[in-house]
Write an enzyme that holds these catalytic residues in place. Structure first.
Site, PDB file in Angstrom:
ATOM      1  N   ARG A  23       1.556  -5.612 -11.547  1.00  0.00           N
ATOM      2  CA  ARG A  23       0.819  -5.075 -10.389  1.00  0.00           C
ATOM      3  C   ARG A  23      -0.123  -6.137  -9.812  1.00  0.00           C
ATOM      4  O   ARG A  23       0.148  -6.718  -8.776  1.00  0.00           O
ATOM      5  CB  ARG A  23       0.072  -3.796 -10.808  1.00  0.00           C
ATOM      6  CG  ARG A  23      -0.455  -2.956  -9.649  1.00  0.00           C
ATOM      7  CD  ARG A  23      -1.665  -3.519  -8.958  1.00  0.00           C
ATOM      8  NE  ARG A  23      -2.806  -3.700  -9.866  1.00  0.00           N
ATOM      9  CZ  ARG A  23      -3.933  -4.299  -9.491  1.00  0.00           C
ATOM     10  NH1 ARG A  23      -4.076  -4.758  -8.261  1.00  0.00           N
ATOM     11  NH2 ARG A  23      -4.910  -4.482 -10.358  1.00  0.00           N
ATOM     12  N   ASP A  24      -1.200  -6.435 -10.509  1.00  0.00           N
ATOM     13  CA  ASP A  24      -2.181  -7.378  -9.973  1.00  0.00           C
ATOM     14  C   ASP A  24      -1.521  -8.735  -9.754  1.00  0.00           C
ATOM     15  O   ASP A  24      -1.797  -9.432  -8.775  1.00  0.00           O
ATOM     16  CB  ASP A  24      -3.360  -7.512 -10.947  1.00  0.00           C
ATOM     17  CG  ASP A  24      -4.650  -7.937 -10.267  1.00  0.00           C
ATOM     18  OD1 ASP A  24      -4.583  -8.375  -9.110  1.00  0.00           O
ATOM     19  OD2 ASP A  24      -5.715  -7.838 -10.885  1.00  0.00           O
ATOM     20  N   HIS A  29     -10.558 -12.569 -13.455  1.00  0.00           N
ATOM     21  CA  HIS A  29      -9.710 -13.544 -12.757  1.00  0.00           C
ATOM     22  C   HIS A  29     -10.239 -14.935 -13.121  1.00  0.00           C
ATOM     23  O   HIS A  29     -11.403 -15.090 -13.502  1.00  0.00           O
ATOM     24  CB  HIS A  29      -9.736 -13.280 -11.247  1.00  0.00           C
ATOM     25  CG  HIS A  29      -8.923 -12.075 -10.867  1.00  0.00           C
ATOM     26  ND1 HIS A  29      -7.694 -12.172 -10.265  1.00  0.00           N
ATOM     27  CD2 HIS A  29      -9.149 -10.751 -11.039  1.00  0.00           C
ATOM     28  CE1 HIS A  29      -7.202 -10.955 -10.076  1.00  0.00           C
ATOM     29  NE2 HIS A  29      -8.063 -10.060 -10.529  1.00  0.00           N
ATOM     30  N   CYS A  37      -5.759 -11.157  -5.276  1.00  0.00           N
ATOM     31  CA  CYS A  37      -5.872  -9.912  -4.511  1.00  0.00           C
ATOM     32  C   CYS A  37      -5.688 -10.221  -3.036  1.00  0.00           C
ATOM     33  O   CYS A  37      -6.296 -11.154  -2.514  1.00  0.00           O
ATOM     34  CB  CYS A  37      -7.245  -9.287  -4.751  1.00  0.00           C
ATOM     35  SG  CYS A  37      -7.557  -7.843  -3.738  1.00  0.00           S
ATOM     36  N   ASN A  42      -5.270 -13.342 -12.521  1.00  0.00           N
ATOM     37  CA  ASN A  42      -6.006 -12.932 -13.718  1.00  0.00           C
ATOM     38  C   ASN A  42      -5.874 -14.032 -14.754  1.00  0.00           C
ATOM     39  O   ASN A  42      -4.969 -14.855 -14.691  1.00  0.00           O
ATOM     40  CB  ASN A  42      -5.383 -11.672 -14.330  1.00  0.00           C
ATOM     41  CG  ASN A  42      -5.494 -10.488 -13.417  1.00  0.00           C
ATOM     42  OD1 ASN A  42      -4.610 -10.245 -12.619  1.00  0.00           O
ATOM     43  ND2 ASN A  42      -6.580  -9.769 -13.517  1.00  0.00           N
TER      44      ASN A  42
HETATM   45  P1  HMG Z   1      -6.194   3.722   5.895  1.00  0.00           P
HETATM   46  O1  HMG Z   1      -5.445   2.938   6.932  1.00  0.00           O
HETATM   47  O2  HMG Z   1      -7.641   3.972   6.097  1.00  0.00           O
HETATM   48  O3  HMG Z   1      -5.457   5.096   5.517  1.00  0.00           O
HETATM   49  O4  HMG Z   1      -6.011   2.952   4.505  1.00  0.00           O
HETATM   50  P2  HMG Z   1      -5.018   6.334   6.337  1.00  0.00           P
HETATM   51  O5  HMG Z   1      -5.262   7.524   5.472  1.00  0.00           O
HETATM   52  O6  HMG Z   1      -5.625   6.316   7.721  1.00  0.00           O
HETATM   53  O7  HMG Z   1      -3.447   6.100   6.464  1.00  0.00           O
HETATM   54  C1  HMG Z   1      -2.874   5.061   7.206  1.00  0.00           C
HETATM   55  C2  HMG Z   1      -1.369   5.027   6.944  1.00  0.00           C
HETATM   56  O8  HMG Z   1      -1.129   4.709   5.570  1.00  0.00           O
HETATM   57  C3  HMG Z   1      -0.684   6.381   7.178  1.00  0.00           C
HETATM   58  O9  HMG Z   1       0.655   6.098   7.567  1.00  0.00           O
HETATM   59  C4  HMG Z   1      -0.663   6.988   5.796  1.00  0.00           C
HETATM   60  O10 HMG Z   1       0.364   7.947   5.628  1.00  0.00           O
HETATM   61  C5  HMG Z   1      -0.394   5.764   4.925  1.00  0.00           C
HETATM   62  P3  HMG Z   1       1.104   6.173   9.121  1.00  0.00           P
HETATM   63  O11 HMG Z   1       0.761   7.593   9.527  1.00  0.00           O
HETATM   64  O12 HMG Z   1       0.268   5.155   9.831  1.00  0.00           O
HETATM   65  O13 HMG Z   1       2.557   5.860   9.054  1.00  0.00           O
HETATM   66  N1  HMG Z   1      -0.928   5.929   3.564  1.00  0.00           N
HETATM   67  C6  HMG Z   1      -0.192   5.743   2.451  1.00  0.00           C
HETATM   68  N2  HMG Z   1       1.094   5.397   2.258  1.00  0.00           N
HETATM   69  C7  HMG Z   1       1.524   5.301   0.973  1.00  0.00           C
HETATM   70  N3  HMG Z   1       0.712   5.522  -0.088  1.00  0.00           N
HETATM   71  C8  HMG Z   1      -0.572   5.859   0.070  1.00  0.00           C
HETATM   72  C9  HMG Z   1      -1.065   5.992   1.389  1.00  0.00           C
HETATM   73  N4  HMG Z   1      -2.277   6.295   1.878  1.00  0.00           N
HETATM   74  C10 HMG Z   1      -2.173   6.270   3.217  1.00  0.00           C
HETATM   75  N5  HMG Z   1      -1.343   6.072  -0.993  1.00  0.00           N
HETATM   76  C11 HMG Z   1      -5.781   3.002   2.118  1.00  0.00           C
HETATM   77  C12 HMG Z   1      -6.596   3.432   3.319  1.00  0.00           C
HETATM   78  C13 HMG Z   1      -6.617   3.261   0.885  1.00  0.00           C
HETATM   79  C14 HMG Z   1      -4.503   3.808   2.073  1.00  0.00           C
HETATM   80  C15 HMG Z   1      -5.438   1.479   2.268  1.00  0.00           C
HETATM   81  O14 HMG Z   1      -6.624   0.799   2.513  1.00  0.00           O
HETATM   82  C16 HMG Z   1      -4.776   0.906   1.033  1.00  0.00           C
HETATM   83  O15 HMG Z   1      -3.652   1.261   0.707  1.00  0.00           O
HETATM   84  N6  HMG Z   1      -5.468  -0.038   0.361  1.00  0.00           N
HETATM   85  C17 HMG Z   1      -4.957  -0.623  -0.878  1.00  0.00           C
HETATM   86  C18 HMG Z   1      -5.435  -2.033  -0.998  1.00  0.00           C
HETATM   87  C19 HMG Z   1      -4.974  -2.618  -2.292  1.00  0.00           C
HETATM   88  O16 HMG Z   1      -4.020  -2.158  -2.911  1.00  0.00           O
HETATM   89  N7  HMG Z   1      -5.634  -3.709  -2.733  1.00  0.00           N
HETATM   90  C20 HMG Z   1      -5.275  -4.404  -3.912  1.00  0.00           C
HETATM   91  C21 HMG Z   1      -5.617  -3.668  -5.166  1.00  0.00           C
HETATM   92  S1  HMG Z   1      -7.335  -3.759  -5.633  1.00  0.00           S
HETATM   93  C22 HMG Z   1      -7.370  -5.080  -6.701  1.00  0.00           C
HETATM   94  O17 HMG Z   1      -6.426  -5.806  -6.796  1.00  0.00           O
HETATM   95  C23 HMG Z   1      -8.577  -5.251  -7.554  1.00  0.00           C
HETATM   96  C24 HMG Z   1      -8.316  -4.928  -9.025  1.00  0.00           C
HETATM   97  O18 HMG Z   1      -7.312  -5.756  -9.571  1.00  0.00           O
HETATM   98  C25 HMG Z   1      -9.569  -5.148  -9.832  1.00  0.00           C
HETATM   99  C26 HMG Z   1     -10.186  -6.495  -9.496  1.00  0.00           C
HETATM  100  O19 HMG Z   1      -9.648  -7.556  -9.762  1.00  0.00           O
HETATM  101  O20 HMG Z   1     -11.262  -6.376  -8.909  1.00  0.00           O
HETATM  102  C27 HMG Z   1      -7.945  -3.464  -9.208  1.00  0.00           C
HETATM  103 MG    MG Z   2      -7.621  -7.837 -10.216  1.00  0.00          MG
END
Ligand code: HMG
Ligand code: MG
Length: 305
Positions: A18-19, A212, A243, A252
């Site tokens: 994933r990450d 990381h 990310c 990581n």
């Molecule tokens: P948004 O644009 O505000 O959401 O995004 P929305 O509710 O307005 O929806 C927009 C569109 O996305 C819609 O589709 C929804 O249906 C769809 P449209 O009508 O335009 O066709 N949608 C989805 N589709 C599939 N699955 C879903 C989903 N939700 C909405 N769950 C949202 C808000 C949270 C969805 C967006 O910002 C997002 O997906 N962000 C994820 C970002 C991400 O994954 N970042 C990387 C992971 S974090 C990380 O790596 C850190 C970590 O490792 C720890 C560390 O190192 O710190 C964990």
């Molecule tokens: Mg991470």
């Protein structure tokens, strides 16, 4: 013999699928992801972060998560986790038979906005709904606190900010909480500072370190966390990752490096380092580049000699 002030055993959570892969530009075929996860399962990981049910517009690489979860060979007892930002993601994760739902908040307002398009307070409201659904289905719930030591947008993050999010994640029912150095800027004294604060509010046995390695400090930060009593660590095979919402941050800490460290310290992990090295060589070859794991490359070179 383990040093008396270090734990005798730790749990390593492999987050490479994933990450590690979420930030890759070229689409990685589901076949490759499945093969990677199956290799990691065989290597003995008790917990693999396998997927992410986020918007494919935001993170296109994770769009194959349903297919990947359907095709992996699950080993009984292994926890397969996935990131879930909202109830839509939860429904998909549930259908995909995820064992553990990971809600991911941040200690930095700016990062929360960039990463999940809402404030910290709004994110907790969304997560509370996901938490209720997760518990209702008897699944494990983990919470991540991103940018616990620094933020790519706002810079410094006070230790108090991470502690505050830990309390909020605790209050909505998280079984485990990750203290994450998203951009790899922490050094050991910062780690001790944050860990000592969060341990006051949440059981140390349920806290994890997610480091990381951008500034090469991850192993030192893990050692500092061991001294604080933390027994769960996240790492990524071959040091994959970064990310999409933290430009310039590298992957990581490499799993092979962490396993080598734990072996040297006499700390049990239950994981076969040789098989992890092979998994690291497999995914690096599939991505067409060299592993960034120092231990992984050293062991592979010795084997080839
Ligand atoms: P948004 O644009 O505000 O959401 O995004 P929305 O509710 O307005 O929806 C927009 C569109 O996305 C819609 O589709 C929804 O249906 C769809 P449209 O009508 O335009 O066709 N949608 C989805 N589709 C599939 N699955 C879903 C989903 N939700 C909405 N769950 C949202 C808000 C949270 C969805 C967006 O910002 C997002 O997906 N962000 C994820 C970002 C991400 O994954 N970042 C990387 C992971 S974090 C990380 O790596 C850190 C970590 O490792 C720890 C560390 O190192 O710190 C964990
Ligand atoms: Mg991470």
């Amino acid at each position: 013999m383990t040093k008396p002030n270090l734990p005798g055993k730790v749990r390593i959570v492999e987050v490479g699928p994933r990450d590690g892969l979420q930030n890759e530009q070229a689409t990685i075929p589901a076949d490759v992801k499945v093969e990677l996860i199956d290799r990691l399962t065989r290597a003995g990981f008790p917990n693999i972060e396998a997927a992410s049910f986020v918007s494919p517009k935001w993170v296109p690489q994770m769009a194959t998560s349903t297919e990947v979860m359907a095709r992996i060979q699950r080993k009984p007892g292994v926890v397969y986790s996935a990131l879930v930002p909202n109830i839509k993601g939860f429904e998909a994760a549930l259908a995909a038979r995820v064992d553990e739902v990971v809600i991911f908040g941040a200690a930095s307002e700016a990062f929360s906005q960039k990463n999940i398009n809402c404030s910290i307070a709004e994110s907790i409201e969304r997560f509370a709904e996901v938490a209720r659904a997760t518990k209702a289905h008897g699944l494990r719930l983990r919470g991540a606190v991103s940018c616990a030591f620094g933020c790519p947008y706002q810079g410094a993050v006070p230790a108090q900010a991470a502690a505050d999010v830990v309390r909020r994640l605790r209050d909505i029912g998280c079984d485990e909480i990750d203290i994450a150095d998203t951009i790899g800027v922490a050094t050991p004294n910062m780690v001790v500072d944050v860990m000592e604060q969060v341990i006051r509010d949440f059981p140390v046995s349920q806290l994890s370190g997610h480091f990381h390695d951008t500034y090469g400090q991850a192993l030192a930060n893990i050692y500092a966390s061991l001294e604080c009593g933390i027994t769960i660590y996240h790492s990524s095979v071959a040091g994959l990752g970064g990310c999409p919402y933290a430009k310039g941050a590298t992957g990581n800490v490499a799993t092979e490096d962490v396993l080598y460290l734990m072996q040297g310290l006499g700390i049990e992990t239950g994981i076969d380092l040789d098989q992890v090295v092979e998994a690291g060589q497999f995914i690096s070859a599939a991505l067409g580049r060299k592993s960034t794991s120092r231990a992984g490359n050293a062991i592979a070179a010795k084997r080839a000699a």
